[in-house]
Design a protein around this motif. Structure first.
Motif, PDB file in Angstrom:
ATOM      1  N   ALA A   1       0.834  -1.207   0.000  1.00 59.67           N
ATOM      2  CA  ALA A   1       0.000   0.000   0.000  1.00 59.67           C
ATOM      3  C   ALA A   1       0.870   1.259   0.000  1.00 59.67           C
ATOM      4  O   ALA A   1       0.631   2.198  -0.774  1.00 59.67           O
ATOM      5  N   LYS A   2       1.884   1.275   0.866  1.00 57.92           N
ATOM      6  CA  LYS A   2       2.789   2.429   0.899  1.00 57.92           C
ATOM      7  C   LYS A   2       3.565   2.544  -0.410  1.00 57.92           C
ATOM      8  O   LYS A   2       3.753   3.645  -0.939  1.00 57.92           O
ATOM      9  N   TRP A   3       3.993   1.402  -0.917  1.00 54.20           N
ATOM     10  CA  TRP A   3       4.757   1.404  -2.172  1.00 54.20           C
ATOM     11  C   TRP A   3       3.911   1.927  -3.332  1.00 54.20           C
ATOM     12  O   TRP A   3       4.393   2.706  -4.168  1.00 54.20           O
ATOM     13  N   ALA A   4       2.641   1.519  -3.397  1.00 52.80           N
ATOM     14  CA  ALA A   4       1.753   1.966  -4.480  1.00 52.80           C
ATOM     15  C   ALA A   4       1.497   3.474  -4.400  1.00 52.80           C
ATOM     16  O   ALA A   4       1.466   4.177  -5.421  1.00 52.80           O
ATOM     17  N   LYS A   5       1.329   3.976  -3.164  1.00 55.27           N
ATOM     18  CA  LYS A   5       1.128   5.425  -2.994  1.00 55.27           C
ATOM     19  C   LYS A   5       2.358   6.203  -3.437  1.00 55.27           C
ATOM     20  O   LYS A   5       2.265   7.222  -4.147  1.00 55.27           O
ATOM     21  N   LEU A   6       3.541   5.718  -3.031  1.00 53.74           N
ATOM     22  CA  LEU A   6       4.783   6.391  -3.440  1.00 53.74           C
ATOM     23  C   LEU A   6       4.986   6.289  -4.949  1.00 53.74           C
ATOM     24  O   LEU A   6       5.503   7.228  -5.573  1.00 53.74           O
TER      25      LEU A   6
END
Length: 214
Positions: free
Chosen positions: A72-77
């Motif tokens: 989730a964090k990776w997709a947002k970044l």
């Protein structure tokens, strides 16, 4: 015509400066000066630098984030990264187009103010004397050459004055370039001498003892 004499000298000086430093170097220097002024273009460059810092920070965080463990964090970044990259590409293309337009206008202005003036002034003032030679000091062929091609005999024409300015400025530029080259070569030789290894004290003492044994 002292004002015209000064104009010719300044034009020839500008031509010599362009020939010495190069049109590309001068364009880059004037471009840096232009974007340092408080203009909308300068604000665009400041905004681009800000965006670039944000992009580098997001890319660093993206590389440090695992796409499997923190998806989730990776997709947002990743979305932030792609958005900032797209904005940077658009700003870069726009600024490059502005720089190309700036170079075109600057090149045109430089050609008109130097080469154009070099050709137009002799055509317009070809028959007018720049100044008069002292009467009776020079033979006929010298006066004829000084007035070439259309100035009154016994005067210095605008064409000859241009030649004289070009010759003097060329000699000055070559002299300054030669002096700078000599100074740079002298500094380089001093640096090389300083980098040479100094023989150790023991080696010097050993060599002196060998000489005594001999």
């Amino acid at each position: 015509m002292p004002s015209l004499l000064v104009v010719i000298f300044v034009v020839e000086l500008l031509v010599q400066l362009v020939n010495t430093f190069g049109a590309t170097t001068i364009n880059s220097l004037l471009w840096r000066l232009y974007i340092s002024l408080p203009t909308p273009l300068a604000r665009e460059f400041a905004d681009q630098r800000k965006k670039q810092k944000e992009y580098l920070a997001v890319r660093h965080d993206l590389n440090a984030t695992s796409s499997q463990d923190e998806f989730a964090k990776w997709a947002k970044l990743r979305r932030q990264h792609d958005k900032l990259l797209d904005e940077l590409e658009k700003k870069k293309s726009g600024l490059e187009a502005t720089r190309a337009t700036f170079d075109r206008y600057l090149t045109a202005a430089r050609l008109v103010s130097t080469r154009g003036v070099q050709w137009l002034l002799p055509m317009w003032y070809g028959r007018e004397p720049m100044f008069w030679l002292p009467y009776g000091w020079f033979p006929y062929y010298v006066e004829w050459f000084a007035s070439f091609p259309r100035a009154p005999l016994g005067s210095v024409s605008i064409v000859v004055w241009q030649w004289a300015c070009t010759g003097i400025l060329t000699l000055i530029v070559e002299a300054i370039t030669g002096i700078m080259g000599l100074v740079a070569a002298n500094r380089q030789s001093r640096r090389e001498k300083q980098k040479q290894p100094v023989p150790a004290a023991g080696a010097v003492a050993g060599s002196s003892e060998d000489k005594k044994d001999l």
